[in-house]
Design an enzyme around this catalytic site. Sequence first.
Site, PDB file in Angstrom:
ATOM      1  N   LYS A 154       0.825   9.243   3.093  1.00 13.40           N
ATOM      2  CA  LYS A 154       1.675   9.847   4.118  1.00 13.40           C
ATOM      3  C   LYS A 154       3.141   9.484   3.948  1.00 13.40           C
ATOM      4  O   LYS A 154       4.014  10.322   4.195  1.00 13.40           O
ATOM      5  CB  LYS A 154       1.197   9.467   5.518  1.00 13.40           C
ATOM      6  CG  LYS A 154       1.428   8.016   5.917  1.00 13.40           C
ATOM      7  CD  LYS A 154       0.974   7.755   7.329  1.00 13.40           C
ATOM      8  CE  LYS A 154       1.214   6.322   7.743  1.00 13.40           C
ATOM      9  NZ  LYS A 154       2.636   5.967   7.809  1.00 13.40           N
ATOM     10  N   THR A 155       3.429   8.241   3.528  1.00 15.20           N
ATOM     11  CA  THR A 155       4.835   7.841   3.361  1.00 15.20           C
ATOM     12  C   THR A 155       5.491   8.642   2.254  1.00 15.20           C
ATOM     13  O   THR A 155       6.645   9.070   2.367  1.00 15.20           O
ATOM     14  CB  THR A 155       4.935   6.331   3.061  1.00 15.20           C
ATOM     15  OG1 THR A 155       4.268   5.604   4.102  1.00 15.20           O
ATOM     16  CG2 THR A 155       6.385   5.882   2.986  1.00 15.20           C
ATOM     17  N   ARG A 198      -9.763  -0.362   5.120  1.00 19.27           N
ATOM     18  CA  ARG A 198      -8.850  -1.314   4.461  1.00 19.27           C
ATOM     19  C   ARG A 198      -9.360  -1.672   3.067  1.00 19.27           C
ATOM     20  O   ARG A 198      -8.610  -2.185   2.233  1.00 19.27           O
ATOM     21  CB  ARG A 198      -8.726  -2.621   5.265  1.00 19.27           C
ATOM     22  CG  ARG A 198      -8.158  -2.546   6.681  1.00 19.27           C
ATOM     23  CD  ARG A 198      -6.885  -1.771   6.769  1.00 19.27           C
ATOM     24  NE  ARG A 198      -7.175  -0.391   7.130  1.00 19.27           N
ATOM     25  CZ  ARG A 198      -6.310   0.616   6.985  1.00 19.27           C
ATOM     26  NH1 ARG A 198      -5.117   0.397   6.480  1.00 19.27           N
ATOM     27  NH2 ARG A 198      -6.639   1.845   7.339  1.00 19.27           N
ATOM     28  N   ASP A 237       7.074   9.126  12.234  1.00 18.75           N
ATOM     29  CA  ASP A 237       5.961   8.488  11.523  1.00 18.75           C
ATOM     30  C   ASP A 237       5.050   7.785  12.538  1.00 18.75           C
ATOM     31  O   ASP A 237       5.476   7.463  13.647  1.00 18.75           O
ATOM     32  CB  ASP A 237       6.530   7.481  10.517  1.00 18.75           C
ATOM     33  CG  ASP A 237       5.480   6.997   9.522  1.00 18.75           C
ATOM     34  OD1 ASP A 237       4.401   7.611   9.448  1.00 18.75           O
ATOM     35  OD2 ASP A 237       5.752   6.003   8.820  1.00 18.75           O
ATOM     36  N   GLU A 238       3.798   7.528  12.153  1.00 16.70           N
ATOM     37  CA  GLU A 238       2.818   6.831  13.007  1.00 16.70           C
ATOM     38  C   GLU A 238       2.771   7.467  14.403  1.00 16.70           C
ATOM     39  O   GLU A 238       2.755   6.774  15.433  1.00 16.70           O
ATOM     40  CB  GLU A 238       3.163   5.332  13.117  1.00 16.70           C
ATOM     41  CG  GLU A 238       3.212   4.591  11.795  1.00 16.70           C
ATOM     42  CD  GLU A 238       1.853   4.388  11.140  1.00 16.70           C
ATOM     43  OE1 GLU A 238       0.838   4.831  11.717  1.00 16.70           O
ATOM     44  OE2 GLU A 238       1.808   3.802  10.046  1.00 16.70           O
ATOM     45  N   GLN A 272      -6.872   6.581  13.821  1.00 17.12           N
ATOM     46  CA  GLN A 272      -6.335   5.226  13.697  1.00 17.12           C
ATOM     47  C   GLN A 272      -5.509   4.830  14.929  1.00 17.12           C
ATOM     48  O   GLN A 272      -4.662   3.943  14.859  1.00 17.12           O
ATOM     49  CB  GLN A 272      -5.500   5.091  12.429  1.00 17.12           C
ATOM     50  CG  GLN A 272      -6.319   5.277  11.151  1.00 17.12           C
ATOM     51  CD  GLN A 272      -5.509   4.998   9.900  1.00 17.12           C
ATOM     52  OE1 GLN A 272      -5.177   3.861   9.587  1.00 17.12           O
ATOM     53  NE2 GLN A 272      -5.192   6.046   9.170  1.00 17.12           N
TER      54      GLN A 272
END
Length: 713
Positions: free
Chosen positions: A32-33, A592, A219-220, A250
Site C-alpha cells: 500500500k505504501t 505478521r 493512509d491507514e 485490520q
Amino acid sequence: MIRYSDLNENQKQAVIDDANHIRIIAGAGSGKTRVLTMRIAYLIEKKNVRPYHILAITFTNKAAREMKNRINDMLGDDGTGCHISTIHSLCMRILSEDIVALNYPKNFTVIDADDQKQVLKEAYKQIGISKSDYPYGTCLDYIADMKYQHIDPVQAMTFSYGEPRIVNKAKVYEYYDKRLKDMYALDFDDLILFTTRLFKKFPNIKEKWSSRFHYIHVDEFQDVDKEQYLLIRQLAACHDNLYVVGDPDQTIFTWRGADINIIVNMDKDYPDTKTIILDQNYRSTNNILSGANSVIKNNLARVEKRLYSKNGDGAKIIHKSCNSEISEANYVVNQIMKLHDDGYNYRDMAVLYRANYLSREIEKVLIDNRVHYVIYGGLRFYERKEVKDILAYLRMITRNDDLAFIRIINTPRRSIGTKTIDAIQAIANERNLSMYDVIKEGLYPKSKEVLNGFVKMVEKWKNDMNEIDLELLLQEVLDDSGYRMMLENEGETERLENVKSLLDDIKQYSEDYPESTLDDYLQMIALYTDRASMEVDDVVSLCTIHSAKGLEFEVVFVIGLSEGIFPSERTLAEGQKGLEEERRLAYVAYTRAKKLLYLTESNSFSYVIQSSKIQSRFISEIDDAYIDHIDEKPKERHSLIFDDDIIIERRKEKPVDNRYRNGDIVIHDTFGEGVVLKEESGILEIAFKHPYGIKKILGSHPSLRKKKKEEYS
C-alpha cells in the site's frame, strides 16, 4: 521516474485511476505504501499537479518520512513541496496561522504527556486527592472522552450525578481545562478539536485551507475516528478529491476511537466512490494467508477480499495444544532454538500475545535457556509496577527489608506521607533497626492507628505463611492489603491481569516444588530479574498483537489461544462487535508471519479468566487444509447466544472435586499422613503429625492423595 512494471494490475489501477473519490482496500503486505507514493508521483509527473496542492495524511512521523523519501527517489527535486505529515502536524500548521480567530495567540503552547501529568498533579493537590486513588492515565482518558463528546466541565459535573469518584474526575477536568486556557495551551486532542471548531465557526478559514489542497490522501484510513474524519471532509470540501487507503480487516484500535464504519461505509458518504482491492500479498506464503482468510471471512463488517501470494504454499500453520502454560512456553522456546540452529536469526522471530501478562512464562523459559529477548513497546513482566508492588509485599513477610517497606507502606494509600516515612527511616538508622521494626515496637509516636493496622496485617501473614499454600497466602495479601480492590475500583484491567498472572506463577511454582518456601520463590524471582538485564542485538521480539501492527517476521508464534484470553472475555462482553474486533486482531497476528506460523494454547486453569481453558475459536475457524494439529486435546463445545448484543458464553464448568470428606486419611508428599478436618470451595484443612500441624491445601494439589486401603496396616 515511475516504474509501472513494478506494479501488479490492481496496484497500477490504484495509481492511475481518475475518479474523484477512491477507496483502496489494501490487504496486509499488499504494497500500500508503494501504491500511495506512486499515486502522488503520478499526479505530479503525468497530471502536472503542483506538489504544494497535494496533501497526504499519515498516522506516524516515520510513515511520513518514508513517503517523502520514496517520492524524492522517484522524482528528485520535482517532488519537493508536497505536504506529507501526521494529522496532528497538519493541525499545528493550520492553527499556527489562524488560531487567533479563536482568541488564542499564534505562539500557543502544545503540552506533552509530562506537562499533562504536572497539571494533574496541581489539580490533585488543590482538590485533595491522590495519584494512587486516581492514576493520571485514568483521569486523562476521562478528560479526552469528555472533550471528544464535546462535553465541557460544567456539563461533566452535571453528568456525574453526585457519584464521588466521578465528581472528583469532573473537578480535575475543570481545573485542567482552566489551567490550559490560562496558559493558552493545547494538548494533542485539542489540536484536532480546535481545528474542526475553527472550520465550523469560520467558513472562510475552512475555504482557504480547503482550496489550498486540491488532492487529499489518507493512509491507514481504517484507524480514523469521527473527529478526524470530520476534519478530512472539511479539507476536501472545495476540490472534492479524496483518496484513502486502508483495510477494514485490520481495524484493531476501536478502543482509541477508530470507527470501522467510516471506511466500510465511505461509499454512502460519497456515492461515486471507486473501490480498488489490493489482494496480492508480497509477504507471506499461501497457507498462512489462506488460514487468515478462513478466519476473517466470519466477520460481517468488512469489504470482501481474499489475500493470495505468489510465494508458494509454504509450510502449513502449526497448532500445538499443551497441558500447561509452562509446557506451552517450553515448546515455543524449544522451537525458537531449533529454528536458530537451522539458520534463522533470533531477530527474525516473534512471540505475539493478546495481553501483556501472557509474556511471563515465555520470559522465564527464554532466560533459563539464555535466549535474549526484547519486549517490544512494553516492560518485562517482573519489571511491571504492580508485579513489583506485590513482590514487595511478599518480601515484607519474609525479610522486612526497608526497600519493600518504602514501596508498599502507602500503596494503596494509607495517608502516610513522605515526612512520616523519612522520620521512621531516621529512627531506624539511629537504632540500627529495620523501618518495620520501628513501627512494630511503637518507636514512632504518630499515625499509630494506621501503622499498627499495617503491622497487624503483616504479622497475620507471617503466622499464616507456614499454615497455608503460597497461592492462598498471596490471595490473602491481595485482599487484606486492599491492592486488588484498588485496581478493581480504578478499572485497571491490564494491571489486574498481571497480578492474577503472578498468582498463576506462584501456583505453578508450588506444584513444581511442593517443599518450597516463600523465600525460595522470592529468590527464584530475583534470579530472573537479574538475568533479564542482558541486552544484545540478535533478540527474539515479544509483544502484544496491537504493538505488532505494521511489523513482519519470518517466524511468528501466537500464544495463549484460549477462549476468554483470545478472544478476550472482556471484549466478548460487547457482543458481535467485540467478537469481530477480536477476530480482526487474530487476522493481524497471523499475517505478521512470512514463512512459519505457530499457534499455541494450553488447557490448564487460569486465575485471569477464573476457569480451565478451552481452545480458541480462532484455531477451529482455520480450514483443515492449511493447518496441522499437534497433540490436540479433545475439544470442549462452547456455544454463543446473542441477546441484545451481549454474548453469553456457555462453558463446561470445572468439575467439583468430591474425592475428600471430613475424616478422610490423606498422604502429602512432604507432610506425610494427615486427617481432613474441613473442606470448603476445594480447599482442605488437614491436620498433619508433628511438627507440621494444621495446614490448608488445595484438594487438587498434585502432592496430595487419599490413603489407599492396602496402605492401612
